[in-house]
Design a protein around this motif. Structure first.
Motif, PDB file in Angstrom:
ATOM      1  N   THR A   1     -15.219  -1.892  -3.967  1.00 27.70           N
ATOM      2  CA  THR A   1     -15.152  -0.856  -3.130  1.00 27.70           C
ATOM      3  C   THR A   1     -15.330  -1.349  -1.851  1.00 27.70           C
ATOM      4  N   ASN A   2     -15.113  -0.421  -0.717  1.00 24.77           N
ATOM      5  CA  ASN A   2     -15.322  -0.594   0.505  1.00 24.77           C
ATOM      6  C   ASN A   2     -16.507   0.524   1.080  1.00 24.77           C
ATOM      7  N   PHE A   3     -17.533   0.111   1.572  1.00 25.83           N
ATOM      8  CA  PHE A   3     -18.532   1.297   1.867  1.00 25.83           C
ATOM      9  C   PHE A   3     -17.995   1.850   3.214  1.00 25.83           C
ATOM     10  N   VAL A   4     -17.335   2.914   3.348  1.00 22.20           N
ATOM     11  CA  VAL A   4     -16.774   3.532   4.720  1.00 22.20           C
ATOM     12  C   VAL A   4     -17.116   4.992   4.523  1.00 22.20           C
ATOM     13  N   PRO A   5     -17.811   5.385   5.429  1.00 19.69           N
ATOM     14  CA  PRO A   5     -18.250   6.781   5.624  1.00 19.69           C
ATOM     15  C   PRO A   5     -16.877   7.668   5.568  1.00 19.69           C
ATOM     16  N   HIS A   6     -16.920   8.635   4.761  1.00 20.08           N
ATOM     17  CA  HIS A   6     -15.648   9.391   4.725  1.00 20.08           C
ATOM     18  C   HIS A   6     -15.076  10.085   5.950  1.00 20.08           C
ATOM     19  N   GLU A   7     -15.974  10.434   7.047  1.00 21.84           N
ATOM     20  CA  GLU A   7     -15.433  11.055   8.211  1.00 21.84           C
ATOM     21  C   GLU A   7     -14.573  10.094   8.817  1.00 21.84           C
ATOM     22  N   GLN A   8     -15.017   8.609   8.787  1.00 17.84           N
ATOM     23  CA  GLN A   8     -14.256   7.553   9.566  1.00 17.84           C
ATOM     24  C   GLN A   8     -12.946   7.433   9.078  1.00 17.84           C
ATOM     25  N   LEU A   9     -12.150   8.411   9.037  1.00 22.62           N
ATOM     26  CA  LEU A   9     -10.711   7.969   8.576  1.00 22.62           C
ATOM     27  C   LEU A   9     -10.044   6.724   9.045  1.00 22.62           C
ATOM     28  N   ASP A  10     -10.011   6.339  10.214  1.00 23.77           N
ATOM     29  CA  ASP A  10      -9.494   5.058  10.702  1.00 23.77           C
ATOM     30  C   ASP A  10     -10.070   4.046  10.245  1.00 23.77           C
ATOM     31  N   ALA A  11     -11.303   4.012   9.907  1.00 18.96           N
ATOM     32  CA  ALA A  11     -12.202   2.752   9.309  1.00 18.96           C
ATOM     33  C   ALA A  11     -11.491   2.362   8.098  1.00 18.96           C
ATOM     34  N   LEU A  12     -10.906   3.319   7.141  1.00 19.07           N
ATOM     35  CA  LEU A  12     -10.368   2.897   5.827  1.00 19.07           C
ATOM     36  C   LEU A  12      -9.237   2.213   5.973  1.00 19.07           C
ATOM     37  N   THR A  13      -8.940   1.051   5.884  1.00 19.35           N
ATOM     38  CA  THR A  13      -7.549   0.329   6.415  1.00 19.35           C
ATOM     39  C   THR A  13      -6.695   0.287   5.316  1.00 19.35           C
ATOM     40  N   GLU A  14      -5.561  -0.124   5.347  1.00 22.54           N
ATOM     41  CA  GLU A  14      -4.265  -0.366   4.650  1.00 22.54           C
ATOM     42  C   GLU A  14      -4.816  -1.464   3.573  1.00 22.54           C
ATOM     43  N   PRO A  15      -5.502  -2.418   4.056  1.00 14.34           N
ATOM     44  CA  PRO A  15      -5.921  -3.631   3.189  1.00 14.34           C
ATOM     45  C   PRO A  15      -7.005  -3.310   2.235  1.00 14.34           C
ATOM     46  N   MET A  16      -7.734  -2.575   2.888  1.00 16.74           N
ATOM     47  CA  MET A  16      -9.073  -1.640   2.057  1.00 16.74           C
ATOM     48  C   MET A  16      -8.188  -0.868   0.732  1.00 16.74           C
ATOM     49  N   TRP A  17      -7.410  -0.137   1.126  1.00 11.23           N
ATOM     50  CA  TRP A  17      -6.569   0.637   0.064  1.00 11.23           C
ATOM     51  C   TRP A  17      -5.997  -0.090  -1.029  1.00 11.23           C
ATOM     52  N   ASP A  18      -5.409  -1.204  -0.368  1.00  7.03           N
ATOM     53  CA  ASP A  18      -4.491  -1.811  -1.385  1.00  7.03           C
ATOM     54  C   ASP A  18      -5.340  -2.500  -2.250  1.00  7.03           C
ATOM     55  N   ARG A  19      -6.534  -3.215  -1.984  1.00  5.85           N
ATOM     56  CA  ARG A  19      -7.258  -3.783  -2.696  1.00  5.85           C
ATOM     57  C   ARG A  19      -8.166  -3.062  -3.906  1.00  5.85           C
ATOM     58  N   MET A  20      -8.294  -1.901  -3.387  1.00  5.05           N
ATOM     59  CA  MET A  20      -9.170  -0.839  -4.320  1.00  5.05           C
ATOM     60  C   MET A  20      -8.422  -0.429  -5.356  1.00  5.05           C
ATOM     61  N   LEU A  21      -7.197   0.087  -4.792  1.00  6.32           N
ATOM     62  CA  LEU A  21      -5.974   0.422  -5.798  1.00  6.32           C
ATOM     63  C   LEU A  21      -5.649  -0.553  -6.948  1.00  6.32           C
ATOM     64  N   ALA A  22      -5.638  -2.112  -6.390  1.00  2.00           N
ATOM     65  CA  ALA A  22      -5.174  -3.027  -7.264  1.00  2.00           C
ATOM     66  C   ALA A  22      -6.134  -3.453  -8.246  1.00  2.00           C
ATOM     67  N   VAL A  23      -7.617  -3.299  -7.839  1.00  2.00           N
ATOM     68  CA  VAL A  23      -8.501  -3.723  -8.814  1.00  2.00           C
ATOM     69  C   VAL A  23      -8.713  -2.622  -9.652  1.00  2.00           C
ATOM     70  N   ASN A  24      -8.912  -1.358  -9.291  1.00  2.80           N
ATOM     71  CA  ASN A  24      -9.504  -0.227  -9.909  1.00  2.80           C
ATOM     72  C   ASN A  24      -8.787   0.669 -10.656  1.00  2.80           C
ATOM     73  N   LEU A  25      -7.408   0.528 -10.303  1.00  6.51           N
ATOM     74  CA  LEU A  25      -6.330   1.236 -11.054  1.00  6.51           C
ATOM     75  C   LEU A  25      -5.508   0.494 -11.755  1.00  6.51           C
ATOM     76  N   LYS A  26      -4.900  -0.356 -10.857  1.00  4.72           N
ATOM     77  CA  LYS A  26      -3.784  -1.258 -11.511  1.00  4.72           C
ATOM     78  C   LYS A  26      -4.410  -2.345 -12.457  1.00  4.72           C
ATOM     79  N   GLY A  27      -5.626  -2.750 -12.253  1.00  8.38           N
ATOM     80  CA  GLY A  27      -6.163  -3.822 -13.032  1.00  8.38           C
ATOM     81  C   GLY A  27      -6.349  -3.332 -14.297  1.00  8.38           C
ATOM     82  N   PRO A  28      -7.144  -2.247 -14.750  1.00  8.41           N
ATOM     83  CA  PRO A  28      -7.264  -1.819 -16.133  1.00  8.41           C
ATOM     84  C   PRO A  28      -5.733  -1.346 -16.822  1.00  8.41           C
ATOM     85  N   PHE A  29      -4.929  -0.844 -16.026  1.00  7.14           N
ATOM     86  CA  PHE A  29      -3.532  -0.998 -16.404  1.00  7.14           C
ATOM     87  C   PHE A  29      -2.896  -2.249 -17.262  1.00  7.14           C
TER      88      PHE A  29
END
Length: 250
Positions: free
Chosen positions: A95-123
Protein backbone atom coordinates in the motif's frame (compact mmCIF):
# COMPACT_ATOMS: atom_id res chain seq x y z
CA UNK A 1 6.19 -35.80 -10.13
CA UNK A 2 7.17 -36.51 -6.53
CA UNK A 3 4.76 -38.46 -4.36
CA UNK A 4 4.41 -36.91 -0.91
CA UNK A 5 2.07 -37.91 1.87
CA UNK A 6 2.08 -34.53 3.63
CA UNK A 7 -0.11 -31.76 2.23
CA UNK A 8 1.62 -28.65 0.89
CA UNK A 9 0.74 -24.97 1.32
CA UNK A 10 2.06 -21.88 -0.43
CA UNK A 11 1.80 -18.58 1.44
CA UNK A 12 2.67 -15.46 -0.54
CA UNK A 13 4.22 -12.69 1.50
CA UNK A 14 4.90 -15.41 4.04
CA UNK A 15 7.93 -14.03 5.85
CA UNK A 16 6.28 -11.58 8.23
CA UNK A 17 3.02 -10.67 9.94
CA UNK A 18 -0.09 -12.58 8.93
CA UNK A 19 1.83 -14.56 6.31
CA UNK A 20 4.32 -15.80 8.87
CA UNK A 21 1.53 -16.73 11.28
CA UNK A 22 -0.16 -18.72 8.51
CA UNK A 23 3.06 -20.56 7.64
CA UNK A 24 3.58 -21.63 11.24
CA UNK A 25 -0.04 -22.69 11.70
CA UNK A 26 0.15 -24.79 8.53
CA UNK A 27 3.32 -26.41 9.87
CA UNK A 28 1.56 -27.23 13.14
CA UNK A 29 -1.30 -28.78 11.15
CA UNK A 30 1.07 -31.16 9.34
CA UNK A 31 1.68 -29.23 6.12
CA UNK A 32 4.92 -28.66 4.29
CA UNK A 33 5.16 -25.00 3.34
CA UNK A 34 6.57 -22.64 0.74
CA UNK A 35 7.31 -19.18 2.14
CA UNK A 36 7.07 -16.77 -0.77
CA UNK A 37 8.70 -13.36 -0.50
CA UNK A 38 9.55 -10.45 -2.75
CA UNK A 39 12.20 -8.52 -0.80
CA UNK A 40 12.41 -9.77 2.78
CA UNK A 41 14.65 -12.80 2.25
CA UNK A 42 16.00 -12.76 5.79
CA UNK A 43 12.51 -12.81 7.29
CA UNK A 44 11.35 -15.52 4.89
CA UNK A 45 14.33 -17.76 5.64
CA UNK A 46 13.81 -17.27 9.37
CA UNK A 47 10.13 -18.20 9.07
CA UNK A 48 11.00 -21.28 7.02
CA UNK A 49 13.51 -22.42 9.65
CA UNK A 50 10.91 -21.96 12.38
CA UNK A 51 8.42 -24.02 10.37
CA UNK A 52 11.05 -26.74 10.04
CA UNK A 53 11.43 -26.77 13.82
CA UNK A 54 7.73 -27.71 13.91
CA UNK A 55 8.34 -30.72 11.68
CA UNK A 56 7.61 -29.26 8.25
CA UNK A 57 9.68 -29.28 5.12
CA UNK A 58 9.85 -25.55 4.43
CA UNK A 59 11.54 -23.46 1.77
CA UNK A 60 11.68 -19.74 1.10
CA UNK A 61 11.05 -18.84 -2.52
CA UNK A 62 11.50 -15.40 -4.07
CA UNK A 63 8.87 -14.15 -6.52
CA UNK A 64 7.13 -10.85 -7.22
CA UNK A 65 3.53 -11.98 -7.53
CA UNK A 66 2.75 -9.16 -9.97
CA UNK A 67 5.15 -10.75 -12.52
CA UNK A 68 3.17 -13.46 -14.31
CA UNK A 69 6.26 -15.11 -15.81
CA UNK A 70 7.98 -15.25 -12.42
CA UNK A 71 4.82 -16.65 -10.85
CA UNK A 72 4.63 -19.46 -13.39
CA UNK A 73 8.29 -20.25 -12.74
CA UNK A 74 7.62 -20.40 -8.99
CA UNK A 75 4.69 -22.78 -9.39
CA UNK A 76 6.71 -24.99 -11.73
CA UNK A 77 9.46 -25.18 -9.11
CA UNK A 78 6.90 -26.13 -6.45
CA UNK A 79 5.51 -28.86 -8.68
CA UNK A 80 9.01 -30.18 -9.35
CA UNK A 81 10.07 -30.18 -5.71
CA UNK A 82 6.85 -31.09 -3.92
CA UNK A 83 4.67 -32.67 -6.60
CA UNK A 84 1.46 -31.28 -5.12
CA UNK A 85 -0.20 -28.15 -3.78
CA UNK A 86 -3.16 -28.36 -1.44
CA UNK A 87 -3.56 -24.81 -0.12
CA UNK A 88 -2.71 -21.37 -1.44
CA UNK A 89 -2.87 -18.24 0.68
CA UNK A 90 -2.69 -15.05 -1.36
CA UNK A 91 -1.37 -12.80 1.38
CA UNK A 92 1.23 -10.64 -0.41
CA UNK A 93 0.09 -7.02 -0.58
CA UNK A 94 1.35 -3.47 -0.55
CA UNK A 95 0.00 0.00 0.00
CA UNK A 96 0.80 3.68 0.03
CA UNK A 97 -0.30 5.73 3.01
CA UNK A 98 -2.08 8.66 1.35
CA UNK A 99 -4.80 10.67 3.13
CA UNK A 100 -8.01 10.17 1.17
CA UNK A 101 -8.74 13.87 0.78
CA UNK A 102 -5.36 14.42 -0.94
CA UNK A 103 -6.55 13.18 -4.33
CA UNK A 104 -3.59 14.51 -6.27
CA UNK A 105 -1.15 12.74 -3.96
CA UNK A 106 -2.36 9.32 -5.12
CA UNK A 107 -0.27 9.03 -8.25
CA UNK A 108 -0.72 6.72 -11.23
CA UNK A 109 2.42 4.71 -10.36
CA UNK A 110 0.98 4.15 -6.88
CA UNK A 111 -2.29 2.94 -8.41
CA UNK A 112 -0.49 0.66 -10.83
CA UNK A 113 1.65 -0.98 -8.15
CA UNK A 114 -1.20 -1.53 -5.71
CA UNK A 115 -3.43 -3.05 -8.37
CA UNK A 116 -0.55 -5.16 -9.68
CA UNK A 117 0.34 -6.68 -6.31
CA UNK A 118 -3.01 -6.71 -4.50
CA UNK A 119 -5.35 -7.70 -7.35
CA UNK A 120 -3.47 -9.03 -10.37
CA UNK A 121 -1.01 -10.89 -8.15
CA UNK A 122 -3.60 -13.16 -6.49
CA UNK A 123 -5.09 -13.88 -9.91
CA UNK A 124 -1.71 -14.73 -11.44
CA UNK A 125 -0.77 -17.06 -8.58
CA UNK A 126 -4.17 -18.75 -8.48
CA UNK A 127 -4.22 -19.23 -12.24
CA UNK A 128 -0.71 -20.68 -12.31
CA UNK A 129 -1.48 -23.01 -9.38
CA UNK A 130 -4.93 -24.09 -10.60
CA UNK A 131 -3.94 -27.44 -12.11
CA UNK A 132 -1.90 -28.45 -9.07
CA UNK A 133 -4.73 -27.46 -6.74
CA UNK A 134 -7.27 -29.37 -8.81
CA UNK A 135 -5.11 -32.49 -8.90
CA UNK A 136 -5.42 -33.30 -5.20
CA UNK A 137 -8.30 -34.37 -3.01
CA UNK A 138 -9.67 -30.85 -2.88
CA UNK A 139 -7.59 -27.71 -3.00
CA UNK A 140 -8.23 -24.42 -1.27
CA UNK A 141 -7.40 -20.78 -1.99
CA UNK A 142 -7.69 -18.13 0.71
CA UNK A 143 -7.27 -14.48 -0.23
CA UNK A 144 -6.22 -12.10 2.53
CA UNK A 145 -8.29 -9.00 1.85
CA UNK A 146 -9.27 -6.15 4.20
CA UNK A 147 -12.31 -4.54 5.79
CA UNK A 148 -11.20 -1.49 3.80
CA UNK A 149 -12.99 -3.21 0.92
CA UNK A 150 -16.28 -2.65 2.76
CA UNK A 151 -15.73 0.61 4.59
CA UNK A 152 -13.74 2.58 2.01
CA UNK A 153 -11.47 3.61 4.89
CA UNK A 154 -7.84 2.62 4.96
CA UNK A 155 -4.30 3.56 4.02
CA UNK A 156 -5.33 4.98 0.64
CA UNK A 157 -8.24 5.02 -1.79
CA UNK A 158 -6.25 2.82 -4.13
CA UNK A 159 -5.69 0.20 -1.44
CA UNK A 160 -9.41 0.13 -0.56
CA UNK A 161 -10.32 -0.27 -4.22
CA UNK A 162 -7.80 -3.06 -4.78
CA UNK A 163 -9.19 -5.06 -1.86
CA UNK A 164 -12.78 -4.52 -3.00
CA UNK A 165 -11.73 -5.95 -6.35
CA UNK A 166 -10.12 -8.90 -4.58
CA UNK A 167 -13.38 -9.70 -2.79
CA UNK A 168 -15.31 -9.74 -6.05
CA UNK A 169 -12.61 -11.81 -7.72
CA UNK A 170 -12.84 -14.30 -4.84
CA UNK A 171 -16.47 -14.95 -5.74
CA UNK A 172 -15.69 -15.22 -9.47
CA UNK A 173 -12.86 -17.69 -8.85
CA UNK A 174 -15.01 -19.74 -6.47
CA UNK A 175 -17.42 -20.34 -9.33
CA UNK A 176 -14.72 -20.84 -11.95
CA UNK A 177 -12.69 -23.37 -9.93
CA UNK A 178 -15.53 -25.41 -8.44
CA UNK A 179 -16.00 -28.15 -7.52
CA UNK A 180 -12.37 -29.20 -7.05
CA UNK A 181 -11.07 -25.99 -5.49
CA UNK A 182 -12.66 -23.78 -2.84
CA UNK A 183 -11.90 -20.04 -2.86
CA UNK A 184 -12.63 -17.76 0.10
CA UNK A 185 -11.38 -14.48 1.55
CA UNK A 186 -10.58 -13.17 5.02
CA UNK A 187 -10.91 -9.44 5.68
CA UNK A 188 -8.89 -8.25 8.67
CA UNK A 189 -9.44 -5.02 10.52
CA UNK A 190 -6.49 -3.25 12.17
CA UNK A 191 -3.64 -5.65 12.94
CA UNK A 192 -0.87 -5.06 15.44
CA UNK A 193 1.96 -5.69 12.99
CA UNK A 194 4.91 -4.08 11.26
CA UNK A 195 2.66 -3.24 8.29
CA UNK A 196 1.01 -0.36 10.18
CA UNK A 197 3.80 0.49 12.62
CA UNK A 198 6.36 1.02 9.86
CA UNK A 199 3.91 2.23 7.22
CA UNK A 200 2.44 5.04 9.26
CA UNK A 201 3.88 5.51 12.76
CA UNK A 202 1.37 8.31 13.38
CA UNK A 203 -1.54 5.88 13.47
CA UNK A 204 -2.64 5.05 17.03
CA UNK A 205 -3.96 1.50 16.93
CA UNK A 206 -5.43 1.64 20.42
CA UNK A 207 -7.51 4.74 19.72
CA UNK A 208 -8.48 3.33 16.31
CA UNK A 209 -10.15 0.31 17.89
CA UNK A 210 -11.36 1.89 21.13
CA UNK A 211 -15.02 1.94 20.06
CA UNK A 212 -15.10 -1.55 18.52
CA UNK A 213 -17.17 -4.22 20.29
CA UNK A 214 -13.85 -6.03 20.83
CA UNK A 215 -11.68 -2.98 21.54
CA UNK A 216 -8.24 -4.29 20.63
CA UNK A 217 -6.29 -4.73 17.42
CA UNK A 218 -5.96 -8.22 15.99
CA UNK A 219 -2.74 -10.15 16.28
CA UNK A 220 -1.42 -11.95 13.18
CA UNK A 221 -2.47 -15.31 14.65
CA UNK A 222 -6.06 -14.08 14.96
CA UNK A 223 -6.17 -13.66 11.19
CA UNK A 224 -4.27 -16.90 10.56
CA UNK A 225 -6.92 -18.73 12.59
CA UNK A 226 -9.54 -17.67 10.04
CA UNK A 227 -7.29 -18.44 7.09
CA UNK A 228 -6.65 -21.98 8.35
CA UNK A 229 -10.37 -22.42 8.99
CA UNK A 230 -11.10 -21.84 5.33
CA UNK A 231 -8.01 -23.61 4.05
CA UNK A 232 -8.32 -26.80 6.07
CA UNK A 233 -11.59 -27.14 7.96
CA UNK A 234 -14.51 -25.51 6.17
CA UNK A 235 -15.04 -28.08 3.45
CA UNK A 236 -18.43 -26.70 2.38
CA UNK A 237 -17.46 -23.01 2.31
CA UNK A 238 -16.59 -21.34 -0.97
CA UNK A 239 -17.05 -17.83 -2.29
CA UNK A 240 -17.29 -16.52 1.28
CA UNK A 241 -15.92 -13.18 2.54
CA UNK A 242 -15.29 -13.22 6.29
CA UNK A 243 -14.56 -10.09 8.33
CA UNK A 244 -12.20 -10.65 11.26
CA UNK A 245 -12.22 -7.15 12.68
CA UNK A 246 -13.28 -7.04 16.32
CA UNK A 247 -16.76 -6.01 15.23
CA UNK A 248 -15.64 -2.92 13.27
CA UNK A 249 -18.09 -3.55 10.44
CA UNK A 250 -21.15 -4.35 12.58
Amino acid sequence: MNERSRPVALVTGGGTGVGRACVLQFARRGFDVIVNYSRSSTDAESTAREAESLGATAIAMACDVSDDTAVRTMIAAIESQFGRLDALVNNAAMTNFVPHEQLDALTEPMWDRMLAVNLKGPFFVTRAAADLLRAGDGGSVVNVSSVAAFTGQGSSIGYCASKAGLNTMTKSLARAMAPQVRVNAVCPGPIDSRWIRDGNPDWDLDSMVANYPLPRPSQPDDIADAVLFFAVDAKMATGQILSVDGGQTL
